[in-house]
Design an enzyme around this catalytic site. Structure first.
Site, PDB file in Angstrom:
ATOM      1  N   HIS A  27      51.818  49.165  56.886  1.00 48.79           N
ATOM      2  CA  HIS A  27      50.583  49.932  56.674  1.00 48.79           C
ATOM      3  C   HIS A  27      49.312  49.152  56.979  1.00 48.79           C
ATOM      4  CE1 HIS A  27      52.372  53.390  54.449  1.00 48.79           C
ATOM      5  NE2 HIS A  27      53.274  52.484  54.114  1.00 48.79           N
ATOM      6  N   LYS A  38      36.289  56.305  49.466  1.00 52.03           N
ATOM      7  CA  LYS A  38      37.526  55.563  49.723  1.00 52.03           C
ATOM      8  C   LYS A  38      37.375  54.216  49.029  1.00 52.03           C
ATOM      9  CE  LYS A  38      36.624  56.002  54.288  1.00 52.03           C
ATOM     10  NZ  LYS A  38      37.769  56.456  55.059  1.00 52.03           N
ATOM     11  N   LYS A  64      36.184  48.665  55.836  1.00 53.02           N
ATOM     12  CA  LYS A  64      35.880  50.104  55.866  1.00 53.02           C
ATOM     13  C   LYS A  64      34.383  50.356  56.064  1.00 53.02           C
ATOM     14  CE  LYS A  64      39.783  51.271  52.775  1.00 53.02           C
ATOM     15  NZ  LYS A  64      40.657  52.170  53.548  1.00 53.02           N
TER      16      LYS A  64
HETATM   17  C1  C3B Z   1      46.593  52.101  53.667  1.00 53.39           C
HETATM   18  C2  C3B Z   1      45.857  51.873  54.980  1.00 53.39           C
HETATM   19  O1  C3B Z   1      44.743  51.054  54.755  1.00 53.39           O
HETATM   20  C3  C3B Z   1      45.439  53.225  55.539  1.00 53.39           C
HETATM   21  O2  C3B Z   1      44.835  53.075  56.782  1.00 53.39           O
HETATM   22  C4  C3B Z   1      46.659  54.143  55.653  1.00 53.39           C
HETATM   23  O3  C3B Z   1      46.257  55.437  55.977  1.00 53.39           O
HETATM   24  C5  C3B Z   1      47.419  54.198  54.334  1.00 53.39           C
HETATM   25  O4  C3B Z   1      47.749  52.885  53.882  1.00 53.39           O
HETATM   26  C6  C3B Z   1      48.701  54.984  54.434  1.00 53.39           C
HETATM   27  O5  C3B Z   1      49.469  54.551  55.511  1.00 53.39           O
HETATM   28  N1  C3B Z   1      46.998  50.850  52.987  1.00 53.39           N
HETATM   29  C7  C3B Z   1      46.862  50.809  51.612  1.00 53.39           C
HETATM   30  O6  C3B Z   1      46.398  51.781  51.005  1.00 53.39           O
HETATM   31  N2  C3B Z   1      47.256  49.702  50.930  1.00 53.39           N
HETATM   32  C8  C3B Z   1      47.780  48.645  51.575  1.00 53.39           C
HETATM   33  N3  C3B Z   1      48.159  47.590  50.891  1.00 53.39           N
HETATM   34  C9  C3B Z   1      47.929  48.660  52.972  1.00 53.39           C
HETATM   35  C10 C3B Z   1      47.519  49.801  53.654  1.00 53.39           C
END
Ligand code: C3B
Length: 829
Positions: free
Chosen positions: A371, A564, A570
């Site tokens: 991810h 978010k 971000k």
């Molecule tokens: C997140 C990513 O940052 C996002 O871009 C993605 O949409 C989601 O996962 C789902 O795939 N992410 C997160 O929330 N926590 C993490 N440790 C790594 C990725």
């Protein structure tokens, strides 16, 4: 084998769930008067919520039982989704809608003297996750059940979910989220327990055939207790299970010696130490902090889940080689990677299989989803810690690595570099276990979560593994969201309007049906109603802002939303610098000129990890800017800056439908996918965004004329970073004006924000805020202009919604099922 009379007796009294208002009311009253021991005279909204939930829970659990029965009889392959996070949000509204009885409940609750909206509001979010990764797991559970896949989720039952955020004097303050006071949705299974071992040592012996056998002995035992949550599918009786493990002292652990010696306190302390394992969710998003207790959580959860899965498999009396035909396990990020090692240990040490046979079974069973490419988020554990906590597992990891490196050497003789680069053990000081590498080696498929991200992992962080395993092992499954929660539940009026213009509510099971909306785009009455719904959603948020922050905002203004987790990648800092730029521009205008400007409300929300200092400074700056702008009489309605406290799933359900424009503005190549981008578009809002993550595929689907893209492309990021560090890095005049305003104290003590400004101006601007600032500002100007043409704006929104069918988590789950798990839905007669 059960005798007929006994069968008959059970059948006769089988629980039949309520189907009408009367039946529902009867259940609610029964729960109020018996389960809750209250009455008509002291039933408040909390009790009415509890009783309503219990009435629905009873319904779900009878379907849950039947679903499990059906799956056991069919004896088909099951999917197990292992995730340390499940960000479920509220369950009641979702349950009512999925079983199709919300209107029945509304009528019943009304007759009993309450309003359904107030009852729904009583529920505490189940917030067992940080952000995107945890919410994705929750959307997947909804899709798995809705599509009738035999699937279980496995996680931890944290006593404290993600902290509650309070904003005090502009600063984030964290408050523990104790959510289990009364949770009607969970079933404790005190009979389903697993003893989990930690520490100790490894003894070797020879069996009768002279084979060496390893015995993991001594150490500490903690007991895992199962808690089950029913997961109802939409418009199907299928009700799946989410099993969460809770830790408690094992009965053997309770130190009777101490107890009898009168050392009661210390024996209770042991008990509490055991309970600590599942006590708290680590509040980091995209950040790895390497704490021993976290590793303990991981092994505790993984070992309990595998024990459960293996126990279920063994009941089928099949041969071990059939394990991968019956079981698919998906690793949600690297957090459950120890499952690879644990299954190998079970097969070799306990079940006596040969190494190679066991390893074949293991690698055919697991799939791994990556991810993130952010280096600070990639998990590594010190070898010493692993040795201490899980001595046998470390040996197995070394053996896995040895055999793997031997195979690499065969393929690439005399290439020492590739051996060092792919070794599961990093030869650093201290030595580390690289969990992502272990997950790749231990799985048959590795997937990223959007096209760009899946390309990036194959060309950057995992490129040497592609050389070794070939491209077939690597694949993409672009994320999706469940339209049940994120449209039908969050935006009921829009869902009804869409139903009236398509084939009823079929789009909730097949989101591609949204494309029928394009046929109605020239229907003026339809567009008017569409716009009215958006306006009503904005009014609802306006009232919430008034109630919680005592700020008046104009619902006719453009609502510009960025909600978010707070993270430099971000780039909430880019947004707030843009807001400051807008404020300075408005201040510089004559009153006549100002009157021509488009009113805008900039809305922020999100939590910062408690230890992430820079993220907390960003929150502070946003709040300080709001404090100045919102009371500036020159500005009035033209600009408001709002920080919504404690952003979570249930707040998202209110905020997302109220957005005109949402911001998804990460530095290109850093946001793996993003999923809120999909939610906002699905609710009739447009996006301002970078060419990153799923924004790219959203653009491809909806058309580039319906999205506001700007900024650097991912292929240029590295060169720009290099130039910042080794060339001359200058910041343009507009951004410098913003910095000057901050540093002259316009928004409070300038020293508070010195590091934030310096990060961009003096320290290499890693996230390319300066590179993207001008195009961001220009693009926001375009947004202003286009918003003035409301008719065209609404058309863009409708067209976008019509083209969002691809982003359902149903599509996504079907892709996993076919391409990774090889499982089929279970037909329901
Ligand atoms: C997140 C990513 O940052 C996002 O871009 C993605 O949409 C989601 O996962 C789902 O795939 N992410 C997160 O929330 N926590 C993490 N440790 C790594 C990725």
């Amino acid at each position: 084998s059960i005798p007929e009379p006994q069968r008959e007796a059970w059948k006769k009294h089988q629980v039949q769930g309520f189907t009408d208002k009367d039946g529902f009311e009867k259940e609610v009253v029964r729960h109020v008067e018996t389960t809750l021991a209250r009455s008509l005279f002291n039933c408040d909204e909390g009790a009415a919520y509890s009783a309503t939930s219990l009435a629905f829970r009873d319904r779900l659990i009878t379907e849950w039982n039947k679903t499990q029965q059906r799956q056991t009889t069919a004896d088909t392959k099951r999917v197990y989704y292992l995730s340390l996070e499940f960000l479920m949000g509220r369950a009641l509204d979702n349950a009512m809608l999925n079983v199709g009885l919300k209107d029945v409940a509304r009528g019943g609750i009304d007759e009993l003297g309450f309003r359904i909206e107030d009852i729904i509001e009583q529920e505490h979010d189940a917030a067992l996750g940080n952000g995107g990764l945890g919410r994705l797991a929750a959307c997947f559970l909804d899709s798995l059940a809705s599509l009738n896949y035999p699937a279980w989720g496995y996680g931890l039952r944290y006593r404290y979910g993600i902290f509650k955020q309070e904003i005090i004097n502009g600063y984030q303050v964290e408050v523990p989220d104790y959510w289990l006071d009364f949770n009607p949705w969970e079933f404790p299974r005190h009979d389903v327990t697993v003893d989990i071992q930690f520490y100790g040592n490894v003894r070797k012996s020879q069996d009768d055939n002279g084979k060496t056998v390893c015995h993991w002995e001594g150490g500490e035992i903690v007991t895992a207790v199962a808690y089950d949550m029913p997961i109802p599918g939409y418009a199907t009786p299928s009700t799946n299970n989410l099993r969460l493990w809770s830790s408690k002292a094992s009965s053997g652990e309770f130190d009777f010696q101490k107890f009898n010696n009168g050392d009661y306190e210390s024996s209770v302390a042991d008990q509490q130490r055991a309970e600590t394992i599942s006590a708290v969710l680590y509040p980091n998003d995209n950040l790895d902090r390497g704490k021993e207790l976290r590793l303990k959580q991981q092994y505790f959860w993984v070992a309990a889940s595998l024990y459960d899965i293996v126990r279920r498999f063994k009941k089928s009396k099949r041969a071990w080689r059939e394990f991968p035909d019956q079981v698919a396990i998906q690793l949600n990020d690297t957090h459950p990677t120890l499952a690879v090692v644990e299954l190998q240990r079970i097969l070799v040490d306990i079940e006596g299989l040969e190494w190679d046979e066991a390893w074949n079974i293991v690698t055919s069973t697991f799939g791994y989803t990556n991810h993130t490419v952010l280096p600070e988020a990639l998990e590594k554990w010190p070898v010493g810690l692993m040795q201490h906590l899980l001595p046998r597992h470390l040996q197995i990891i070394y053996d896995i690595n040895l055999f793997f490196l031997q195979s690499v050497e065969k393929k690439f003789p005399n290439d020492r570099d590739i051996l060092t680069s792919v070794s599961i053990i990093e030869e650093s000081q201290p030595k580390m276990v690289r969990m992502a590498y272990l997950a790749i080696v231990g799985s048959h498929k590795v997937n990223g979560v959007a096209e760009l991200h899946s390309d990036l992992i194959q060309t950057t962080i995992f490129k040497d593994f592609v050389k070794i395993f070939g491209t077939d092992k690597f694949t993409n499954v672009t994320n999706g969201i469940t339209p049940r929660r994120w449209l039908h539940q969050a935006n009921p009026r829009l869902s009804e309007l869409i139903a009236s213009k398509t084939s009823g509510h079929e789009f909730l099971k097949d989101l591609t049906q949204l494309n029928k909306l394009e046929l109605s785009i020239d229907d003026a009455a339809f567009r008017k109603e569409w716009a009215e719904i958006k306006y009503a959603n904005k009014v609802r948020l306006t009232k919430y802002i008034k109630k919680t922050l005592d700020v008046n905002v104009n619902p006719a203004a453009l609502f510009d939303v960025q909600v978010k987790r707070i993270h430099e990648y971000k780039r909430q800092q880019l947004n707030i610098f843009g807001v400051i730029h807008r404020y300075l521009a408005l201040k510089a205008m004559s009153p006549e000129e100002r009157k021509k400007q488009l009113p805008r409300v900039s809305i922020f929300g999100g939590k910062a990890a408690p230890g992430y200092w820079m993220a907390k400074q960003i929150i502070h700056l946003i709040n300080n800017v709001g404090a100045v702008v919102n009371k500036d009489p020159d500005i009035g309605d033209l600009l408001k800056v709002i920080y919504l406290e404690d952003y979570n799933v249930s707040k998202a359900e209110m905020i997302v439908p109220a957005s005109d424009l949402s911001e998804h503005i990460s530095t290109a190549g850093t946001e793996a996918s993003g999923t809120s981008n999909m939610k906002f578009v699905l609710n009739g809002g447009l996006i301002i965004g970078t060419c990153d993550g799923a924004n790219i595929e959203i653009t491809r689907e909806i058309g580039q004329e319906n999205i506001f893209l700007f900024g650097t492309l991912s292929e240029d990021v590295e060169d720009l970073r290099h130039a910042h560090t080794y060339g001359s890095h200058t910041v343009d005049a507009d951004l410098n004006k913003v910095f000057d305003a901050i540093q002259s104290g316009t928004f409070g003590e300038p020293n508070d924000f010195g590091a934030m400004v310096a990060a961009v101006r003096d320290h290499g601007d890693y996230y390319l805020v300066s590179d993207d600032f001008q195009s961001y500002i220009d693009t926001q100007k375009m947004v202003d202009n286009e918003y003035r043409n409301q008719d065209e704006w609404v058309r863009k929104c409708i067209r976008s919604v019509a083209r969002m069918g691809f982003f359902s988590s149903d599509r996504c789950i079907n892709e996993y099922a076919e391409g990774i798990w090889n499982v089929e839905p279970l037909a329901i007669k």
